[in-house]
Design a protein around this motif. Structure first.
Motif, PDB file in Angstrom:
ATOM      1  N   LEU A 133     -38.128  -4.705  -4.235  1.00  0.00           N
ATOM      2  CA  LEU A 133     -38.692  -3.355  -4.152  1.00  0.00           C
ATOM      3  C   LEU A 133     -38.529  -2.771  -2.750  1.00  0.00           C
ATOM      4  O   LEU A 133     -38.189  -1.597  -2.588  1.00  0.00           O
ATOM      5  CB  LEU A 133     -40.165  -3.389  -4.548  1.00  0.00           C
ATOM      6  N   GLU A 134     -38.776  -3.598  -1.743  1.00  0.00           N
ATOM      7  CA  GLU A 134     -38.616  -3.132  -0.365  1.00  0.00           C
ATOM      8  C   GLU A 134     -37.172  -2.742  -0.090  1.00  0.00           C
ATOM      9  O   GLU A 134     -36.896  -1.688   0.490  1.00  0.00           O
ATOM     10  CB  GLU A 134     -39.045  -4.231   0.608  1.00  0.00           C
ATOM     11  N   THR A 135     -36.257  -3.588  -0.509  1.00  0.00           N
ATOM     12  CA  THR A 135     -34.836  -3.329  -0.279  1.00  0.00           C
ATOM     13  C   THR A 135     -34.378  -2.090  -1.028  1.00  0.00           C
ATOM     14  O   THR A 135     -33.639  -1.254  -0.480  1.00  0.00           O
ATOM     15  CB  THR A 135     -34.003  -4.544  -0.722  1.00  0.00           C
ATOM     16  N   LEU A 136     -34.824  -1.952  -2.267  1.00  0.00           N
ATOM     17  CA  LEU A 136     -34.450  -0.783  -3.060  1.00  0.00           C
ATOM     18  C   LEU A 136     -34.984   0.497  -2.429  1.00  0.00           C
ATOM     19  O   LEU A 136     -34.306   1.529  -2.420  1.00  0.00           O
ATOM     20  CB  LEU A 136     -34.991  -0.942  -4.487  1.00  0.00           C
ATOM     21  N   ALA A 137     -36.182   0.450  -1.865  1.00  0.00           N
ATOM     22  CA  ALA A 137     -36.756   1.616  -1.203  1.00  0.00           C
ATOM     23  C   ALA A 137     -35.944   2.005   0.034  1.00  0.00           C
ATOM     24  O   ALA A 137     -35.684   3.189   0.279  1.00  0.00           O
ATOM     25  CB  ALA A 137     -38.203   1.336  -0.805  1.00  0.00           C
ATOM     26  N   VAL A 138     -35.528   1.011   0.809  1.00  0.00           N
ATOM     27  CA  VAL A 138     -34.729   1.301   2.002  1.00  0.00           C
ATOM     28  C   VAL A 138     -33.412   1.958   1.611  1.00  0.00           C
ATOM     29  O   VAL A 138     -32.993   2.949   2.212  1.00  0.00           O
ATOM     30  CB  VAL A 138     -34.469   0.006   2.810  1.00  0.00           C
ATOM     31  N   VAL A 139     -32.762   1.408   0.589  1.00  0.00           N
ATOM     32  CA  VAL A 139     -31.491   1.994   0.142  1.00  0.00           C
ATOM     33  C   VAL A 139     -31.709   3.409  -0.371  1.00  0.00           C
ATOM     34  O   VAL A 139     -30.942   4.323  -0.072  1.00  0.00           O
ATOM     35  CB  VAL A 139     -30.843   1.112  -0.950  1.00  0.00           C
ATOM     36  N   ALA A 140     -32.753   3.599  -1.148  1.00  0.00           N
ATOM     37  CA  ALA A 140     -33.013   4.917  -1.741  1.00  0.00           C
ATOM     38  C   ALA A 140     -33.250   5.987  -0.680  1.00  0.00           C
ATOM     39  O   ALA A 140     -32.748   7.108  -0.798  1.00  0.00           O
ATOM     40  CB  ALA A 140     -34.211   4.824  -2.684  1.00  0.00           C
ATOM     41  N   TYR A 141     -33.989   5.647   0.369  1.00  0.00           N
ATOM     42  CA  TYR A 141     -34.368   6.655   1.363  1.00  0.00           C
ATOM     43  C   TYR A 141     -33.398   6.738   2.539  1.00  0.00           C
ATOM     44  O   TYR A 141     -33.459   7.700   3.307  1.00  0.00           O
ATOM     45  CB  TYR A 141     -35.775   6.367   1.891  1.00  0.00           C
TER      46      TYR A 141
END
Length: 222
Positions: A133-141
């Motif tokens: 979830l943390e990694t996906l958030a970084v990629v998304a933003y």
């Protein structure tokens, strides 16, 4: 008749212990030969050093960089890398060592792709881990963003998590960084579908959901 050798060995005086033979190991010699002691003090072998570094890298590492870190000639590094690659292939390991994009890095072996895919896809219905979830958030933003950048923001190596998210279809490659040639990543249409969004502009503002003292929040939202 005494042998010639015995003529040179003085007889012990009364109360003295007989002299030790010249080839008897000293106490210090016995301690130095203790099992494993020398190995603990010695530097790691060239092969071991290369394997240790390549296990933690985010991107393929050039030979010249490895030579600088290990303080060995570049030609010696190149030969050792090819020896390791040949050894893994000969032993039929589940991973191999490849020279890609001007550097070297570990990859899962092509013949093991179905097994790896089943392992990842069997957990499709499971909830994402905190790391994912943390990694996906970084990629998304921050997209498009490199693995190294994601790891820097999170403070831990994110290479394995990025591979998992890629196999799940939530992120994908988006070209290369023009300066460092690192692979860039972005979210996919499937990501928007799973979150019920039409486009990335509908992503919520992160600030209300994160602690005020969280380091790097400014970087993440820029």
């Amino acid at each position: 008749m005494p042998s010639p050798e015995s003529e040179h060995i003085p007889a012990p005086r009364v109360g003295e212990a007989p002299p030790e033979p010249h080839d008897a190991p000293s106490e210090s010699g016995r301690q130095a030969d203790a099992p494993g002691e020398a190995a603990l003090e010695a530097e790691p072998s060239l092969h071991a050093g290369l394997e240790a570094i390549l296990l933690v890298v985010d991107e393929p590492v050039p030979e010249v960089t490895l030579a600088q870190i290990l303080e060995r000639p570049r030609q010696e590094i190149a030969e050792a890398l090819r020896e390791l690659a040949a050894e893994y292939t000969a032993q039929g390991r589940g991973f191999d060592l490849r020279e890609i994009a001007g550097g070297w890095r570990f990859y899962t072996r092509e013949t093991c792709a179905p097994v790896v895919e089943r392992f990842v896809r069997d957990g499709q219905q499971a909830r994402l881990t905190q790391a994912a979830l943390e990694t996906l958030a970084v990629v998304a933003y921050r997209q498009p963003v490199s693995r190294a950048r994601v790891s820097a923001i999170r403070g831990v190596n994110s290479d394995g998590v990025i591979r998992t998210l890629t196999l799940r279809g939530l992120i994908e490659e988006a070209g290369h960084d023009p300066e460092h040639q690192a692979v860039l990543y972005r979210t996919t249409g499937y990501f928007l579908e799973r979150l019920g969004l039409n486009d990335l502009d509908e992503l919520p503002d992160l600030a209300p959901y994160l602690p005020d003292d969280l380091e790097g929040i400014e970087e993440l939202q820029q």
